[in-house]
Enzyme design. Structure first.
Site, mmCIF file in Angstrom:
data_model
loop_
_atom_site.group_PDB
_atom_site.id
_atom_site.type_symbol
_atom_site.label_atom_id
_atom_site.label_comp_id
_atom_site.label_asym_id
_atom_site.label_seq_id
_atom_site.Cartn_x
_atom_site.Cartn_y
_atom_site.Cartn_z
ATOM 1 N N CYS A 53 0.836 -1.207 0.000
ATOM 2 C CA CYS A 53 0.000 0.000 0.000
ATOM 3 C C CYS A 53 0.873 1.260 0.000
ATOM 4 C CB CYS A 53 -0.906 -0.019 1.227
ATOM 5 S SG CYS A 53 -2.021 1.396 1.304
ATOM 6 N N CYS A 57 0.443 4.853 6.999
ATOM 7 C CA CYS A 57 -0.185 4.622 8.309
ATOM 8 C C CYS A 57 0.821 3.902 9.223
ATOM 9 C CB CYS A 57 -1.451 3.795 8.143
ATOM 10 S SG CYS A 57 -2.526 4.431 6.827
ATOM 11 N N CYS A 60 0.513 0.180 10.272
ATOM 12 C CA CYS A 60 0.036 -0.838 9.332
ATOM 13 C C CYS A 60 1.117 -1.712 8.692
ATOM 14 C CB CYS A 60 -0.794 -0.188 8.230
ATOM 15 S SG CYS A 60 -1.611 -1.443 7.206
ATOM 16 N N CYS A 97 -16.315 -9.159 5.779
ATOM 17 C CA CYS A 97 -15.694 -7.875 5.473
ATOM 18 C C CYS A 97 -14.457 -8.105 4.599
ATOM 19 C CB CYS A 97 -15.299 -7.167 6.777
ATOM 20 S SG CYS A 97 -14.452 -5.601 6.477
ATOM 21 N N CYS A 129 -19.430 -6.352 3.721
ATOM 22 C CA CYS A 129 -18.770 -5.092 4.076
ATOM 23 C C CYS A 129 -17.479 -5.007 3.275
ATOM 24 C CB CYS A 129 -18.458 -5.110 5.575
ATOM 25 S SG CYS A 129 -17.532 -3.658 6.126
ATOM 26 N N CYS A 189 -19.413 1.850 9.020
ATOM 27 C CA CYS A 189 -18.620 1.202 10.058
ATOM 28 C C CYS A 189 -17.374 2.063 10.215
ATOM 29 C CB CYS A 189 -18.261 -0.218 9.626
ATOM 30 S SG CYS A 189 -17.112 -1.030 10.749
ATOM 31 N N ARG A 261 -17.752 -2.904 18.166
ATOM 32 C CA ARG A 261 -17.006 -4.146 17.892
ATOM 33 C C ARG A 261 -15.682 -4.199 18.644
ATOM 34 N NH1 ARG A 261 -16.875 -4.068 12.525
ATOM 35 N NH2 ARG A 261 -18.974 -4.899 12.559
HETATM 36 N N1 SAM Z 1 -6.685 0.493 3.200
HETATM 37 C C1 SAM Z 1 -7.960 0.711 3.727
HETATM 38 C C2 SAM Z 1 -7.990 1.805 4.763
HETATM 39 O O1 SAM Z 1 -6.964 2.107 5.338
HETATM 40 O O2 SAM Z 1 -9.077 2.330 5.004
HETATM 41 C C3 SAM Z 1 -8.606 -0.538 4.301
HETATM 42 C C4 SAM Z 1 -7.772 -1.554 5.059
HETATM 43 S S1 SAM Z 1 -7.011 -0.980 6.577
HETATM 44 C C5 SAM Z 1 -5.917 -2.307 6.976
HETATM 45 C C6 SAM Z 1 -8.364 -1.086 7.765
HETATM 46 C C7 SAM Z 1 -8.111 -0.655 9.180
HETATM 47 O O3 SAM Z 1 -7.352 -1.631 9.871
HETATM 48 C C8 SAM Z 1 -7.331 0.616 9.421
HETATM 49 O O4 SAM Z 1 -8.129 1.754 9.247
HETATM 50 C C9 SAM Z 1 -6.916 0.458 10.871
HETATM 51 O O5 SAM Z 1 -7.872 1.050 11.724
HETATM 52 C C10 SAM Z 1 -6.884 -1.071 11.074
HETATM 53 N N2 SAM Z 1 -5.518 -1.566 11.338
HETATM 54 C C11 SAM Z 1 -4.521 -1.692 10.450
HETATM 55 N N3 SAM Z 1 -3.396 -2.151 11.030
HETATM 56 C C12 SAM Z 1 -3.696 -2.335 12.343
HETATM 57 C C13 SAM Z 1 -2.941 -2.769 13.470
HETATM 58 N N4 SAM Z 1 -1.660 -3.107 13.365
HETATM 59 N N5 SAM Z 1 -3.563 -2.833 14.661
HETATM 60 C C14 SAM Z 1 -4.873 -2.490 14.781
HETATM 61 N N6 SAM Z 1 -5.634 -2.067 13.748
HETATM 62 C C15 SAM Z 1 -5.053 -1.957 12.547
HETATM 63 C C1 DTB Z 2 -11.204 -2.735 11.735
HETATM 64 O O1 DTB Z 2 -11.555 -1.744 12.409
HETATM 65 N N1 DTB Z 2 -10.296 -3.614 12.106
HETATM 66 C C2 DTB Z 2 -10.076 -4.599 11.068
HETATM 67 C C3 DTB Z 2 -11.104 -4.193 9.983
HETATM 68 N N2 DTB Z 2 -11.684 -3.000 10.533
HETATM 69 C C4 DTB Z 2 -10.708 -4.011 8.593
HETATM 70 C C5 DTB Z 2 -8.659 -4.682 10.622
HETATM 71 C C6 DTB Z 2 -7.689 -4.974 11.748
HETATM 72 C C7 DTB Z 2 -6.352 -5.180 11.134
HETATM 73 C C8 DTB Z 2 -5.333 -5.613 12.123
HETATM 74 C C9 DTB Z 2 -3.999 -5.767 11.497
HETATM 75 C C10 DTB Z 2 -3.915 -6.831 10.455
HETATM 76 O O2 DTB Z 2 -4.389 -7.984 10.683
HETATM 77 O O3 DTB Z 2 -3.328 -6.590 9.398
HETATM 78 FE FE1 SF4 Z 3 -2.822 1.195 3.402
HETATM 79 FE FE2 SF4 Z 3 -2.698 0.017 5.764
HETATM 80 FE FE3 SF4 Z 3 -3.095 2.614 5.634
HETATM 81 FE FE4 SF4 Z 3 -5.057 0.955 4.821
HETATM 82 S S1 SF4 Z 3 -4.255 1.163 6.907
HETATM 83 S S2 SF4 Z 3 -4.339 2.798 3.781
HETATM 84 S S3 SF4 Z 3 -3.816 -0.726 4.000
HETATM 85 S S4 SF4 Z 3 -1.250 1.514 4.946
#
Ligand code: SAM
Ligand code: DTB
Ligand code: SF4
Length: 330
Positions: A53, A57, A60, A97, A129, A189, A261
């Site tokens: 990506c 973030c 992430c 989802c 979702c 959500c 959730r």
């Molecule tokens: N790329 C899209 C976005 O950012 O909206 C969708 C996928 S993104 C992985 C969805 C959500 O996962 C993020 O908004 C964040 O709140 C959560 N997330 C990602 N990495 C995480 C982590 N290490 N621990 C907890 N939540 C995480």
């Molecule tokens: C949300 O609030 N938590 C989920 C879902 N929406 C998409 C994602 C959590 C991701 C945790 C890190 C991972 O497994 O990559």
């Molecule tokens: Fe990309 Fe992860 Fe950020 Fe979603 S949360 S926009 S997958 S870097």
């Protein structure tokens, strides 16, 4: 009971900071007035496009710029999604989802494929979702027309704190996508993450933004950071369970009709700790051995927990389909 949409930081902060047992008691009382408190919605997550990506973030594992152990994977096949949806449904999940590691949706063949996935899962009578990053109003409408039930787009933290966590997009862009989702009559959500190094005021301010939306999000995920090696937040300390419970309880009180959730972070929590979260008003989880890329409790263990606590999985479409406009939400 009508819902309130003019919360101040002071009001929410006073709720959050009250003595722990008073807070849990208040949240549990509201939960019992508004919902079948023993009913917990089970959502299953599937990563349809993983890693690589362009965003930054800080939490992430899928951001291309960090060196994590996540394997980059192109879009999976519609059949793989259908198979995952079937096994999730067989296990009691009412929602699937689908997550993509995108900054935003582009009008290309990958999006056409997502539309096919939405249609296929919707035809299985499951709530579908998606979480695909930023969306235009037209893209939201296309997803709605395909039968999408909900769109996940998290605020993660307060507006003030956002720049510390993400620099490649703004809070306003986040809010704009949520507006586009609403315009298409999809359910929203949206929630956040605790344990990013934010202050309690940031948590309160994020809940205020969610609770003051013209319509409360139908679901609010509260994630505990899963620290991942290679990301800037890899060495963050584990979120104390007390903070997780306070956050869930406060969300329950300010958004009484919303599904709250208990999201990422359950793998590190005991059954007793999770029970406290359900007591404090959590009524949904992500189940399945994996979240998007990180581990989640074993499905069998979750079912044993449901049995032990007397919880039952919530059925799909309890409030009707969003396109039918017969929601219980104010
Ligand atoms: N790329 C899209 C976005 O950012 O909206 C969708 C996928 S993104 C992985 C969805 C959500 O996962 C993020 O908004 C964040 O709140 C959560 N997330 C990602 N990495 C995480 C982590 N290490 N621990 C907890 N939540 C995480
Ligand atoms: C949300 O609030 N938590 C989920 C879902 N929406 C998409 C994602 C959590 C991701 C945790 C890190 C991972 O497994 O990559
Ligand atoms: Fe990309 Fe992860 Fe950020 Fe979603 S949360 S926009 S997958 S870097």
């Amino acid at each position: 009971m009508t819902t309130k949409h003019n919360w101040t930081n002071e009001e929410i902060s006073a709720i959050y900071h009250q003595p722990f047992l008073d807070l849990v008691y208040e949240a549990a009382t509201i939960h019992r007035e508004n919902k079948d408190y023993a009913e917990v919605q089970i959502s299953s997550l599937i990563s349809i496009k993983t890693g690589g990506c362009p965003e930054d973030c800080a939490y992430c594992p899928q951001a291309a710029r960090y060196h994590t152990d996540v394997d980059v994977h192109a879009m999976i096949k519609v059949e793989e999604v259908v198979a995952a949806a079937q096994s999730a449904k067989d296990g009691g999940a009412s929602r699937l989802c689908m997550g993509a590691a995108w900054r935003e949706v582009r009008d290309n063949r990958d999006f056409d494929k997502v539309i096919d996935m939405v249609k296929a899962v919707n035809a299985m009578d499951m709530e579908v979702c998606c979480t695909l990053g930023m969306l235009t109003a037209d893209q939201a409408q296309r997803l709605a027309d395909a039968g999408l039930y909900a769109y996940n787009h998290n605020l993660d933290t307060s507006e003030e704190d956002y720049k510390r966590i993400i620099t490649t997009r703004t809070y306003d862009e986040r809010l704009k996508t949520i507006e586009n989702v609403r315009k298409a009559k999809l359910t929203v959500c949206s929630g956040g993450i605790i344990g990013l190094g934010e202050t309690v005021n940031d948590r309160v301010a994020m809940l205020r933004v969610l609770a003051n939306m013209p319509k409360h999000p139908e679901s609010v995920p509260i994630n505990a950071l899963v620290p991942v090696k290679g990301t800037p937040l890899a060495n963050q300390p584990r979120v104390p369970i007390w903070d997780m419970v306070r956050m869930i309880a406060t969300a329950r009180i300010v958004m009484p009709k919303t599904v709250v959730r208990l999201s990422a972070g359950r793998n590190e929590m005991s059954t007793l700790e999770q029970a406290l979260c359900f007591m404090a008003g959590a009524n949904s989880i992500f189940a399945g051995d994996k979240l998007l890329t990180t581990p989640n409790p074993d499905f069998k263990d979750d079912m044993a927990m449901f049995e032990l606590l007397g919880l039952t999985p919530r059925k799909a479409f309890k409030n009707g389909r969003p396109q039918e406009e017969k929601e219980a939400m104010a």
